[in-house]
Each structure stands twice: as structure tokens, then as C-alpha cells.
Design a protein around this motif. Structure first.
Motif, PDB file in Angstrom:
ATOM      1  N   ARG A   1       1.484  -1.131   0.098  1.00  0.00           N
ATOM      2  CA  ARG A   1       0.103   0.340   0.010  1.00  0.00           C
ATOM      3  C   ARG A   1       0.808   0.988  -0.145  1.00  0.00           C
ATOM      4  O   ARG A   1       0.770   2.086  -0.790  1.00  0.00           O
TER       5      ARG A   1
ATOM      6  N   ALA B   1       2.425   1.327  -2.892  1.00  0.00           N
ATOM      7  CA  ALA B   1       1.710   1.812  -4.042  1.00  0.00           C
ATOM      8  C   ALA B   1       1.138   3.867  -4.264  1.00  0.00           C
ATOM      9  O   ALA B   1       1.016   4.553  -5.084  1.00  0.00           O
ATOM     10  N   GLU B   2       1.108   4.431  -2.539  1.00  0.00           N
ATOM     11  CA  GLU B   2       0.371   5.529  -2.743  1.00  0.00           C
ATOM     12  C   GLU B   2       1.700   6.619  -3.245  1.00  0.00           C
ATOM     13  O   GLU B   2       1.337   7.498  -3.842  1.00  0.00           O
ATOM     14  N   GLU B   3       3.401   5.715  -3.298  1.00  0.00           N
ATOM     15  CA  GLU B   3       4.323   6.750  -3.472  1.00  0.00           C
ATOM     16  C   GLU B   3       4.282   6.350  -4.922  1.00  0.00           C
ATOM     17  O   GLU B   3       5.051   8.065  -5.070  1.00  0.00           O
TER      18      GLU B   3
ATOM     19  N   ARG C   1       1.847   6.438  -6.991  1.00  0.00           N
ATOM     20  CA  ARG C   1       0.625   7.225  -7.648  1.00  0.00           C
ATOM     21  C   ARG C   1       0.299   8.585  -8.767  1.00  0.00           C
ATOM     22  O   ARG C   1       0.642   8.453  -9.616  1.00  0.00           O
ATOM     23  N   PRO C   2       0.645   9.167  -7.558  1.00  0.00           N
ATOM     24  CA  PRO C   2       1.546  10.516  -8.418  1.00  0.00           C
ATOM     25  C   PRO C   2       2.624  10.769  -9.737  1.00  0.00           C
ATOM     26  O   PRO C   2       2.211  11.257 -10.452  1.00  0.00           O
TER      27      PRO C   2
ATOM     28  N   ARG D   1       2.853   7.629 -11.870  1.00  0.00           N
ATOM     29  CA  ARG D   1       1.871   7.115 -12.841  1.00  0.00           C
ATOM     30  C   ARG D   1       1.761   8.367 -13.272  1.00  0.00           C
ATOM     31  O   ARG D   1       1.320   7.972 -14.625  1.00  0.00           O
ATOM     32  N   GLU D   2       0.770   8.894 -12.874  1.00  0.00           N
ATOM     33  CA  GLU D   2      -0.192   9.952 -13.685  1.00  0.00           C
ATOM     34  C   GLU D   2       0.020  11.531 -13.958  1.00  0.00           C
ATOM     35  O   GLU D   2       0.238  11.562 -15.466  1.00  0.00           O
TER      36      GLU D   2
END
Length: 296
Positions: free
Chosen positions: A219, A222-224, A226-227, A229-230
Motif C-alpha cells: 500500500r 502504491a501511494e508513493e 501514484r502521482p 504514474r499519473e
């Protein structure tokens, strides 16, 4: 103004391989390339000493030879060169501060000779405020690519993976930024590796602790990511999250990589210059180019 890619030259095979890699990276990123050769003996204060004339001649040849070779192989790259009359580490750290990244030649752990092979490279990495990439003498441009359809090295084949080692318990924005940018300019996949460790526990509790820690680590990563990947939607990202020894696992993952990206925590001057055990292991034992990215 564009920051250049800077490469330190000392005439060794390692530094010439570094110059070749740096030229390719400058071309991929659309940046100028600056060659730097530093030696205290270049100072005008000792210009009349006859014993320095031969070393000065070879110092000039180092830059001329590298420039001729790079101009022939990479005519699209804007190239400049500079001789600096300062200690190598001081000159390289200063050059790195004004660069997009600094590229140095590097030998294996047991290697000797050439100022980029040991203490200068290590000291420069430990003090630089910009990313530093270390390149081995035996690396060629084809090594960054997968084999072609005939199984032969080829620059026309796709790039190998960029591998990044991250520790989500500390800020790693700079490491991920460099890793994603490097993957994007290569159109290469990115593998992000995070290794965690559960302290010793009784067998009855170990399985539960391990499963809980695994989910938490997944988790957090994934949070690290996320930005990033965007921001880089075209970069194919794969993750590896597992319990184990970080240095050992990262070295295994880098065996077939085209570039390994690791971090170096910037420490206050009073604590000395350190690279950390994982980055230290990568610098000495990984065969592909290693990018060491400083972060807070």
C-alpha cells in the motif's frame, strides 16, 4: 538555460566509457554535454616547471581525443570541454552542482588506478548535490538494449528495464523522478523494488506479522508511485515488494537492467559523507550504469 550533462575525464577506459554513455544520455534528454578534466598541475602558478610539461600535454590530449570521438559518433550533441586547475573532487562536485547529472567512470570493488576508479568517485558521489551516474569500462551502448531477433547486441532493439530501489519509509521523490524520467526518455519499462524486513518473531506470530507487513509495504509503495504514474502515463511500471535483504535483492534485480537508480540521503556536514549500505553495494558490484540520486 539548459543544465548540461557533465562527464569527468581522466583518460582511463572507465572515463571514456562514461563519456560515451553521457553523450547518449545528453542526446536522449536533449541537453548539451560538457567534458571536464581536473588536475592541480594545470595551475598557472607552476606553469614553468619542466616536469609538468608532459603531463599537461597528455591532459590536453585527453580532452581533444574524447571530443573528436564523441563528435564523430554523436554529431547532434552540443559539446564543450574544460580543463580545471583544481583537485578532482572539488572540481567535479562544483561542476555537478550546475549540471542535470554528472557521469563518472567506475571500476569494480577490487579495481585500482585512474582517479575515477576509487576514492575520487566515492568522494564525489558522497558530496554531490545532483545525480551521479557511474559507468564501467566494459559497458557499450548496445548493453543498454535487449538482444535483437538474432540474439545479438543491437542499439536498434528496445531498451532494457530501468530498475529503481526505493525505501518508502523515507522521502524518495527525487529517486522516483529520476527513475521515471530515465525510463520515459528510453521508452523503457520501469521496475520499482522495495524490500522490507520484519524483526525476528516466534514462529506462531511470524506468518501473521509477515502478511501484515507485506500488505502495508504494498500500500505504501502504491501511494508513493501514484502521482508519478499519473505524470508519466506512458511508462510501463512493475513493482516488486518483498521481505529480505535490500542490497542482495536489488543486486539480483539489476543483473539484467539497463540502468539502476538508487538514493543517497544528504547528511549534515558534521556527520561526514556516507552513501548507505545499499547504495554502497550497488556502486561496487552492479555491472550496469548506476545512478546515485541525493535526497533529503
Amino acid at each position: 538555460m539548459l543544465r548540461p550533462v557533465v562527464v569527468g575525464l581522466d583518460g582511463s577506459p572507465e572515463s571514456l566509457a562514461a563519456a560515451e554513455w553521457a553523450a547518449g544520455e545528453a542526446l536522449r534528454r536533449g541537453l548539451p554535454l560538457r567534458l571536464v578534466h581536473a588536475w592541480v598541475g594545470l595551475s598557472s602558478e607552476t606553469s614553468q616547471l619542466p616536469e609538468l610539461q608532459t603531463p599537461r600535454y597528455w591532459a590536453r590530449r585527453i580532452l581533444r581525443g574524447a571530443m573528436d570521438q564523441l563528435n564523430e559518433r554523436h554529431p547532434q550533441v552540443y559539446l564543450s570541454a574544460e580543463q580545471v586547475a583544481r583537485p578532482a573532487v572539488d572540481a567535479l562536485v562544483e561542476a555537478a552542482a550546475e549540471s542535470e547529472l554528472l557521469v563518472l567512470g567506475s571500476r569494480a570493488f577490487s579495481g585500482f588506478g585512474g582517479y575515477m576508479a576509487g576514492s575520487v568517485a566515492l568522494s564525489t558521489v558522497a558530496r554531490a548535490t545532483r545525480p551521479v551516474v557511474l559507468v564501467r569500462a566494459d559497458r557499450t551502448p548496445e548493453d543498454e538494449h535487449l538482444p535483437d531477433a538474432a540474439g545479438l547486441p543491437s542499439e536498434r532493439a528496445p531498451y532494457r528495464d530501468v530498475v529503481a530501489g526505493v525505501d518508502v519509509s523515507h522521502p524518495c521523490e527525487e529517486v522516483l523522478a529520476f527513475a521515471f524520467e530515465s525510463a520515459a526518455v528510453r521508452n523503457a519499462p520501469l521496475r520499482v523494488v522495495h524490500t522490507w524486513h520484519v524483526p525476528f518473531a516466534a514462529p506462531a506470530a511470524a506468518a501473521t506479522m509477515t502478511a501484515t507487513a507485506q500488505r502495508a509495504a504494498e500500500r505504501a509503495l502504491a501511494e508513493e508511485l501514484r502521482p508519478w504514474r499519473e505524470k508519466f502515463p506512458n511508462v510501463q511500471v512493475r513493482t516488486l515488494v518483498e521481505n529480505g535483504r535490500p542490497a542482495q535483492r536489488l543486486l539480483q534485480c539489476a543483473q539484467d537492467a539497463g540502468l539502476l537508480v538508487v538514493g543517497r540521503k544528504v547528511r549534515p556536514a558534521r556527520l561526514g559523507t556516507h552513501t548507505g549500505p545499499v547504495t554502497h553495494a550497488a556502486m561496487h558490484h552492479v555491472r550496469c550504469p548506476v545512478a546515485v540520486v541525493p535526497h533529503i
